[in-house]
Design a protein around this motif. Structure first.
Motif, short mmCIF file in Angstrom:
data_model
loop_
_atom_site.label_atom_id
_atom_site.label_comp_id
_atom_site.label_asym_id
_atom_site.label_seq_id
_atom_site.Cartn_x
_atom_site.Cartn_y
_atom_site.Cartn_z
N LEU A 25 0.83 -1.20 0.00
CA LEU A 25 0.00 0.00 0.00
C LEU A 25 0.87 1.25 0.00
O LEU A 25 0.62 2.21 -0.75
N ASP A 26 1.91 1.25 0.83
CA ASP A 26 2.80 2.41 0.88
C ASP A 26 3.51 2.60 -0.46
O ASP A 26 3.70 3.73 -0.93
N ARG A 27 3.90 1.50 -1.09
CA ARG A 27 4.58 1.61 -2.39
C ARG A 27 3.63 2.14 -3.46
O ARG A 27 4.06 2.87 -4.37
N ALA A 28 2.37 1.77 -3.38
CA ALA A 28 1.40 2.29 -4.35
C ALA A 28 1.31 3.81 -4.24
O ALA A 28 1.24 4.52 -5.25
N VAL A 29 1.31 4.30 -3.00
CA VAL A 29 1.28 5.75 -2.77
C VAL A 29 2.56 6.39 -3.28
O VAL A 29 2.54 7.41 -3.99
N GLN A 30 3.70 5.79 -2.94
CA GLN A 30 4.99 6.36 -3.33
C GLN A 30 5.14 6.44 -4.85
O GLN A 30 5.72 7.39 -5.37
N ASP A 51 -10.35 10.17 10.02
CA ASP A 51 -10.76 11.19 10.99
C ASP A 51 -10.42 12.60 10.51
O ASP A 51 -11.01 13.59 10.96
N ALA A 52 -9.44 12.71 9.59
CA ALA A 52 -9.05 14.03 9.08
C ALA A 52 -9.86 14.43 7.86
O ALA A 52 -9.82 15.59 7.44
N LEU A 53 -10.60 13.49 7.28
CA LEU A 53 -11.39 13.79 6.08
C LEU A 53 -12.86 13.90 6.47
O LEU A 53 -13.61 12.95 6.40
N VAL A 75 -6.00 9.07 0.66
CA VAL A 75 -6.98 8.75 1.70
C VAL A 75 -6.72 7.32 2.18
O VAL A 75 -6.94 6.36 1.43
N ARG A 76 -6.23 7.18 3.39
CA ARG A 76 -5.94 5.87 3.95
C ARG A 76 -7.17 5.28 4.64
O ARG A 76 -8.02 6.01 5.12
N ASN A 77 -7.22 3.95 4.66
CA ASN A 77 -8.34 3.25 5.32
C ASN A 77 -9.68 3.80 4.86
O ASN A 77 -10.56 4.13 5.67
N ALA A 78 -9.84 3.87 3.56
CA ALA A 78 -11.05 4.47 3.00
C ALA A 78 -12.30 3.73 3.41
O ALA A 78 -13.40 4.29 3.42
N LEU A 105 -6.88 4.19 -0.43
CA LEU A 105 -6.36 2.94 0.11
C LEU A 105 -7.50 2.24 0.83
O LEU A 105 -8.07 2.78 1.79
N HIS A 106 -7.85 1.06 0.36
CA HIS A 106 -9.02 0.34 0.87
C HIS A 106 -8.61 -1.08 1.23
O HIS A 106 -7.93 -1.75 0.46
N ALA A 107 -9.06 -1.56 2.38
CA ALA A 107 -8.65 -2.90 2.83
C ALA A 107 -9.30 -4.01 2.04
O ALA A 107 -8.84 -5.16 2.08
#
Length: 330
Positions: A25-30, A51-53, A75-78, A105-107
């Motif tokens: 997931l981090d690599r996809a963002v990078q 919580d920030a969105l 957006v993490r843990n969408a 980013l979705h689980a």
């Protein structure tokens, strides 16, 4: 290995990274951020948790700019977004803004499936980041890591590395990078054995075991012996990371589960489940967080971020041992 959809443009308006393998997931963002900054070094990156969105935040972040700046919104843990915010995201998917790349980013799974389906229907570029639970998957990952650097590693070397490091993908990736940096020519089983098995493996994991058990003096003694006998500091930080993460994994696992079931779920051998259970006494969730930060700081220190790698390791060992004793009342 993250698997990508046929629309393999990192600067697609929307990238959907699906799975629970944190490294992938981090690599996809990078990958998206690197592509954006290759075109515009001043790209603004906003990395957000649910919580920030809040409702309205996405519209604010994606509104047109006077300077037409490129922006990447992550957006993490969408799957954990609120219902109102999911409506905002779905609305945005229907008409993405120019010069903005949205990374969701979705689980995967049932939770938040409506958003997942909406992103796919909208034609989002998809990167699959599944949890690698099978040894064969991890072996394939190691082979790909070497291949991507243009280096050759024998099948025996790849297998030996998986056997020595275990199931943690970050540790496997770090080990591959270390070998590529240090070794010229083909990486074979003898090279892996020299770095990751035998005395080095035993001494680095002795340091980690004593630290997570809260035995400060013994951990420091083992650390000094390991350093004096030439054990690479990166092996010690790797062992510390594995030790602390094992505590955290087992602490969050269902109580009463059998060692065999836990071993399969957590990717640890049964014998290690029993050992970690004995080491867990005194640990708290806050203690695990403190220890992980200490390991991260030590890792940065031994990889060039500090002037004294040995001091960075000693500080980490002391912090971890103190965290291990925090729940015991002394």
């Amino acid at each position: 290995m993250a698997r990508k959809s046929t629309t393999d443009n990192p600067l697609a308006p929307v990238t959907l990274a699906v799975g629970q393998e944190d490294l992938l997931l981090d690599r996809a963002v990078q990958e998206v951020v690197a592509a954006a900054r290759a075109g515009d070094p001043d790209t603004d990156v906003r990395d957000l948790t649910p919580d920030a969105l809040q409702p309205g935040t996405l519209a604010e972040l994606t509104s047109p700019s006077l300077f037409a700046e490129r922006k990447v919104v992550v957006v993490r843990n969408a799957q954990d977004l609120s219902a109102e915010t999911i409506k905002d995201v779905k609305g945005y998917l229907a008409a993405p803004a120019e010069e903005i790349t949205l990374v969701l980013l979705h689980a995967g799974g049932a939770k938040g499936k409506g958003l997942l389906d909406a992103a796919r229907k909208a034609g989002a570029r998809e990167v699959a980041c599944p949890k690698m639970t099978k040894p064969a998957d991890r072996l394939a990952f190691v082979r790909t890591e070497f291949r991507n650097t243009g280096r050759s590693a024998t099948p025996q070397a790849c297998q030996a590395l998986v056997d020595a490091i275990g199931s943690d993908l970050r540790e496997l990736a770090s080990a591959c990078a270390q070998l590529v940096a240090d070794v010229e020519g083909t990486i074979d089983e003898a090279v892996v054995a020299r770095y990751y098995t035998g005395r080095a493996e035993a001494s680095s994991f002795t340091v980690a075991d004593r630290a997570v058990e809260g035995r400060t003096a013994e951990a420091l003694e083992a650390l000094r012996w390991a350093v004096s006998t030439g054990v690479a500091p990166v092996l010690i930080t790797s062992a510390l990371a594995q030790g602390v993460r094992a505590i955290g994994k087992l602490a969050s696992a269902p109580r009463g589960a059998r060692p065999g079931d836990l071993a399969r779920e957590l990717g640890m051998p049964p014998w290690k489940i029993d050992r970690v259970r004995q080491q867990m006494r005194g640990w708290t969730a806050d203690g695990v967080a403190v220890a992980l930060r200490a390991v991260a700081e030590a890792d940065a220190g031994v990889k060039g971020g500090g002037d004294d790698p040995e001091y960075a390791l000693e500080r980490a060992v002391v912090t971890i041992a103190r965290a291990a004793r925090a729940g015991r009342g002394h």
